[in-house]
Motif scaffolding. Structure first.
Motif, short mmCIF file in Angstrom:
data_model
loop_
_atom_site.label_atom_id
_atom_site.label_comp_id
_atom_site.label_asym_id
_atom_site.label_seq_id
_atom_site.Cartn_x
_atom_site.Cartn_y
_atom_site.Cartn_z
N VAL A 105 3.10 -1.61 -2.44
CA VAL A 105 3.64 -1.05 -3.69
C VAL A 105 5.16 -1.16 -3.73
N GLU A 106 5.79 -1.38 -2.57
CA GLU A 106 7.24 -1.54 -2.52
C GLU A 106 7.67 -3.00 -2.67
N HIS A 107 6.74 -3.90 -2.76
CA HIS A 107 7.09 -5.31 -2.96
C HIS A 107 7.76 -5.47 -4.33
N PRO A 108 8.75 -6.35 -4.46
CA PRO A 108 9.45 -6.51 -5.74
C PRO A 108 8.55 -6.88 -6.91
N LEU B 192 -5.00 -4.45 5.32
CA LEU B 192 -4.26 -3.78 4.26
C LEU B 192 -3.14 -2.90 4.83
N ALA B 193 -3.38 -2.27 5.97
CA ALA B 193 -2.35 -1.44 6.58
C ALA B 193 -1.14 -2.27 6.97
N PRO C 178 -9.67 2.95 -1.36
CA PRO C 178 -8.54 3.64 -1.99
C PRO C 178 -7.34 3.63 -1.05
N ARG C 179 -6.24 3.08 -1.53
CA ARG C 179 -5.05 2.99 -0.69
C ARG C 179 -3.83 2.95 -1.61
N PRO C 180 -3.15 4.07 -1.80
CA PRO C 180 -2.04 4.11 -2.76
C PRO C 180 -0.87 3.19 -2.40
N ALA C 181 -0.82 2.70 -1.18
CA ALA C 181 0.31 1.87 -0.76
C ALA C 181 0.10 0.39 -1.07
N ILE C 182 -1.03 0.02 -1.71
CA ILE C 182 -1.37 -1.38 -1.95
C ILE C 182 -1.56 -1.63 -3.44
N ARG C 183 -1.14 -2.80 -3.89
CA ARG C 183 -1.41 -3.25 -5.25
C ARG C 183 -2.17 -4.58 -5.21
N SER C 184 -3.08 -4.74 -6.16
CA SER C 184 -3.78 -6.00 -6.37
C SER C 184 -3.36 -6.52 -7.75
N VAL C 185 -2.71 -7.68 -7.79
CA VAL C 185 -2.15 -8.20 -9.03
C VAL C 185 -2.75 -9.57 -9.32
N PRO C 186 -3.28 -9.80 -10.54
CA PRO C 186 -3.85 -11.11 -10.87
C PRO C 186 -2.82 -12.22 -10.79
N LEU C 187 -3.25 -13.38 -10.33
CA LEU C 187 -2.42 -14.58 -10.30
C LEU C 187 -2.78 -15.48 -11.48
#
Length: 340
Positions: free
Chosen positions: A167-170, A223-224, A244-253
């Motif tokens: 989630v901290e990735h730009p 994921l960790a 469930p992991r609030p520190a991860i995002r899955s974003v479509p390419l």
């Protein structure tokens, strides 16, 4: 010339083990008996197949040429015996590519098939070896290398791939990401890159030069490690269920959308029982769920040429549906649809 299959089997095992003692133990015969069988085979062929010396056992050039066809001959013989003696055993099928969860696709096709015996292969080479040896009848995963003679595969699903990142990735809050935008990021690889063909080709195609490798210890560990580094990303199929992991995002390419190609793999000279029913079930599922939609102007495949042919061959009267106006987010919420 008629070959003695007991002699051929002795040679194949010795060639695979490169150790006469181990091969003899596998056949439950003495090492001397194994040597005699191989010597008689070499005498029949008029060629030395194995060199035995102080540096161990090595295949000669003739032995290398003979090994592949010898395996096929043994497989055919085993199938002939099985066809007579063992007509009711389950279809033995392995899956590979475990981080990408192949069972979620297989389960949608194999439900209600009581005659399946499921296993887990380590990777494509190990699955190919199991097929050639007759240990399994079919396999399901991504085929990414020229196959040995005697094996056949059929493309059954093209699955969109998402970027998985901290989630901290730009780019974590972007609605979509283009692969080229990841050039300044670090590709996180659960294993050696040269063994993970899809990630390797993605990195090469889109100029992603920074990579970090680690052991594949399962999805949670994967994921960790992603969450712990704000520059890392990796790829997972869009409908892989993430814990469930609030520190991860899955974003479509998008632009282009990478597709992961799943195939059913089996021996072309038939199995026991033959995988015809499973192939038919996959074809029906691909048509119903639109699993084979592919547009080369908007999608990316490392094996584009073979997939172009595979889509045509696999569709056979069930051509993939055309593009829709759905968003990738909608697609992820609708399990029956392949993509926007």
């Amino acid at each position: 010339m008629d070959l003695d299959l007991a002699q051929v089997r002795a040679f194949v095992l010795a060639a695979e083990e490169l150790h006469f003692g181990h091969a003899a133990e596998e056949l439950s015969i003495s090492q001397q008996a194994l040597s005699k069988r191989i010597a008689r085979l070499e005498s029949t062929l008029g060629r030395r197949l194995l060199d035995r010396g102080g540096r161990g056992v090595r295949l000669t050039e003739a032995g290398q040429r003979f090994l592949g066809p010898a395996r096929q001959a043994l497989t055919a013989a085993d199938l002939a015996v099985a066809a007579v003696l063992d007509t009711h055993r389950p279809l033995r099928i392995d899956v590979w590519g475990h981080l990408y969860a192949p069972m979620r696709t297989l389960a949608r096709v194999a439900t209600g098939e009581p005659q399946l015996e499921l296993g887990h292969g380590r990777d494509l080479p190990s699955v190919i070896a199991a097929l050639l040896h007759g240990d399994i009848d079919a396999a399901f995963g991504r085929v990414h290398a020229p196959l040995p003679a005697g094996l056949t595969h059929r493309l059954v699903r093209l699955e969109p791939v998402d970027a998985i990142l901290s989630v901290e990735h730009p780019l974590a809050n972007a609605p979509t990401i283009r692969p080229a935008q990841l050039r300044d990021s670090v590709l996180w690889i659960p294993g050696a890159l040269h063994r993970l063909d899809f990630l390797h080709r993605f990195a090469e195609s889109f100029g992603i030069h920074e990579r970090a490798e680690g052991a594949n210890l399962g999805l949670d560990h994967f994921l960790a490690d992603l969450a712990a580094d704000t520059r890392r990303f990796s790829l997972l199929p869009a409908d892989v269920p993430l814990p469930p992991r609030p520190a991860i995002r899955s974003v479509p390419l998008i632009g282009p959308t990478p597709l992961y190609a799943w195939s059913l793999l089996w021996r072309g000279n038939g199995g026991h029982p033959p995988p015809d029913a499973l192939v038919s079930a996959f074809v029906a599922a691909a048509e119903h769920n639109r699993w084979l939609e592919y547009d080369p102007t908007r999608d990316w495949l490392p094996e584009r040429n073979s997939v172009d042919a595979g889509v045509s061959a696999t569709s056979r009267g069930a051509q993939p549906a055309g593009p829709t106006s759905q968003s990738r987010a909608q697609v992820k919420d609708q399990a029956g649809h392949r993509r926007a």
